[in-house]
Design a protein around this motif. Structure first.
Motif, short mmCIF file in Angstrom:
data_model
loop_
_atom_site.label_atom_id
_atom_site.label_comp_id
_atom_site.label_asym_id
_atom_site.label_seq_id
_atom_site.Cartn_x
_atom_site.Cartn_y
_atom_site.Cartn_z
N ALA A 37 -4.79 -1.52 5.06
CA ALA A 37 -4.24 -3.07 5.09
C ALA A 37 -4.51 -3.72 3.95
O ALA A 37 -3.83 -4.51 3.16
N ALA A 38 -6.01 -3.36 3.13
CA ALA A 38 -6.38 -3.99 2.04
C ALA A 38 -5.56 -3.51 0.91
O ALA A 38 -5.31 -4.39 0.09
N ASP A 39 -5.20 -2.34 0.77
CA ASP A 39 -4.62 -1.83 -0.14
C ASP A 39 -2.98 -2.52 -0.26
O ASP A 39 -2.65 -2.94 -1.23
N ARG A 44 -9.30 -4.70 -3.83
CA ARG A 44 -9.60 -3.46 -4.51
C ARG A 44 -11.20 -3.65 -4.22
O ARG A 44 -11.75 -4.79 -4.12
N ASP A 45 -11.74 -2.35 -4.14
CA ASP A 45 -13.26 -2.40 -4.42
C ASP A 45 -14.07 -3.15 -3.37
O ASP A 45 -13.80 -2.98 -2.07
N GLU A 46 -14.86 -4.04 -3.49
CA GLU A 46 -15.48 -4.90 -2.72
C GLU A 46 -14.83 -5.85 -1.82
O GLU A 46 -15.02 -5.72 -0.67
N ALA A 47 -13.65 -6.49 -2.22
CA ALA A 47 -12.78 -7.01 -1.56
C ALA A 47 -12.24 -6.31 -0.34
O ALA A 47 -11.89 -6.41 0.61
N ALA A 48 -11.78 -4.84 -0.74
CA ALA A 48 -11.20 -3.99 0.27
C ALA A 48 -12.04 -3.71 1.48
O ALA A 48 -11.85 -3.62 2.40
N GLU A 49 -13.48 -3.50 1.05
CA GLU A 49 -14.45 -3.37 1.84
C GLU A 49 -14.72 -4.15 2.80
O GLU A 49 -14.92 -4.20 4.01
N ALA A 50 -14.74 -5.53 2.24
CA ALA A 50 -14.93 -6.76 3.07
C ALA A 50 -13.92 -7.08 4.01
O ALA A 50 -14.03 -7.36 5.12
N THR A 74 -0.67 -10.41 11.75
CA THR A 74 -0.60 -11.95 11.26
C THR A 74 -0.89 -11.63 9.60
O THR A 74 -0.35 -12.32 8.86
N ASP A 75 -2.01 -10.84 9.34
CA ASP A 75 -2.40 -10.73 7.67
C ASP A 75 -1.30 -9.80 7.24
O ASP A 75 -1.14 -10.12 5.86
N LEU A 76 -0.53 -9.10 7.73
CA LEU A 76 0.64 -8.25 6.95
C LEU A 76 1.99 -8.63 7.11
O LEU A 76 2.93 -8.21 7.08
N GLU A 77 2.10 -9.89 7.82
CA GLU A 77 3.58 -10.55 8.05
C GLU A 77 4.39 -10.43 6.87
O GLU A 77 4.01 -10.99 5.92
N GLY A 78 5.57 -10.02 7.23
CA GLY A 78 6.53 -9.79 6.32
C GLY A 78 6.45 -8.67 5.35
O GLY A 78 7.17 -8.38 4.52
N MET A 79 5.44 -8.06 5.59
CA MET A 79 5.08 -6.75 4.85
C MET A 79 5.29 -5.44 5.56
O MET A 79 5.88 -4.47 5.12
N VAL A 80 4.75 -5.65 6.58
CA VAL A 80 4.78 -4.40 7.45
C VAL A 80 5.09 -4.79 8.82
O VAL A 80 4.63 -5.84 9.54
N GLU A 81 6.08 -4.09 9.77
CA GLU A 81 6.29 -4.13 11.12
C GLU A 81 5.30 -3.92 12.02
O GLU A 81 4.51 -2.88 11.63
N ILE A 85 2.30 -0.87 12.12
CA ILE A 85 0.98 -0.92 12.44
C ILE A 85 0.37 -0.01 13.53
O ILE A 85 -0.60 0.61 13.33
N ARG A 86 1.10 0.01 14.60
CA ARG A 86 0.63 0.43 15.63
C ARG A 86 0.61 2.30 15.62
O ARG A 86 -0.18 2.69 15.63
#
Length: 105
Positions: A37-39, A44-50, A74-81, A85-86
């Motif tokens: 999801a972070a990708d 990237r990097d530390e932000a992705a790990e966080a 909620t976080d991926l709303e409009g990007m991924v159904e 995600i399931r």
């Protein structure tokens, strides 16, 4: 100790071991899911790990996967159904399960 006591203790130990493996597998799946999801979110990097850590923590809110699914939806709303995600959750759990060390039962 009787044979019954020995068997009871063995079953209790196996139950505890299996519960720990399931917890660790779910946490690993959630980390991978968070990195995925972070990708998508451009982290990237530390932000992705966080971000992945926030997904792991979200799973501690209530039993089951609904809390993680709700967070990601909620976080991926409009990007991924939600269904995608399931599907990713199931795919990553299967991947993690394959990576677990095999034990004799």
């Amino acid at each position: 100790m009787t044979t019954f006591d020995d068997r009871e203790k063995a079953f209790e130990n196996k139950f505890a071991h299996d519960a720990e493996l399931k917890f660790r597998a779910t946490a690993r799946r959630n980390k991978l899911l968070g990195l995925w999801a972070a990708d998508l979110l451009g982290h990237r990097d530390e932000a992705a790990e966080a971000y992945a850590q926030t997904v792991i923590i979200a799973d501690l809110d209530e039993p089951g996967d609904d809390d993680v699914l709700a967070k990601l939806a909620t976080d991926l709303e409009g990007m991924v159904e939600r269904a995608a995600i399931r599907d990713k959750m199931m795919e990553l759990m299967m991947q993690v399960a394959e990576d677990l060390p095999q034990t004799d039962t």
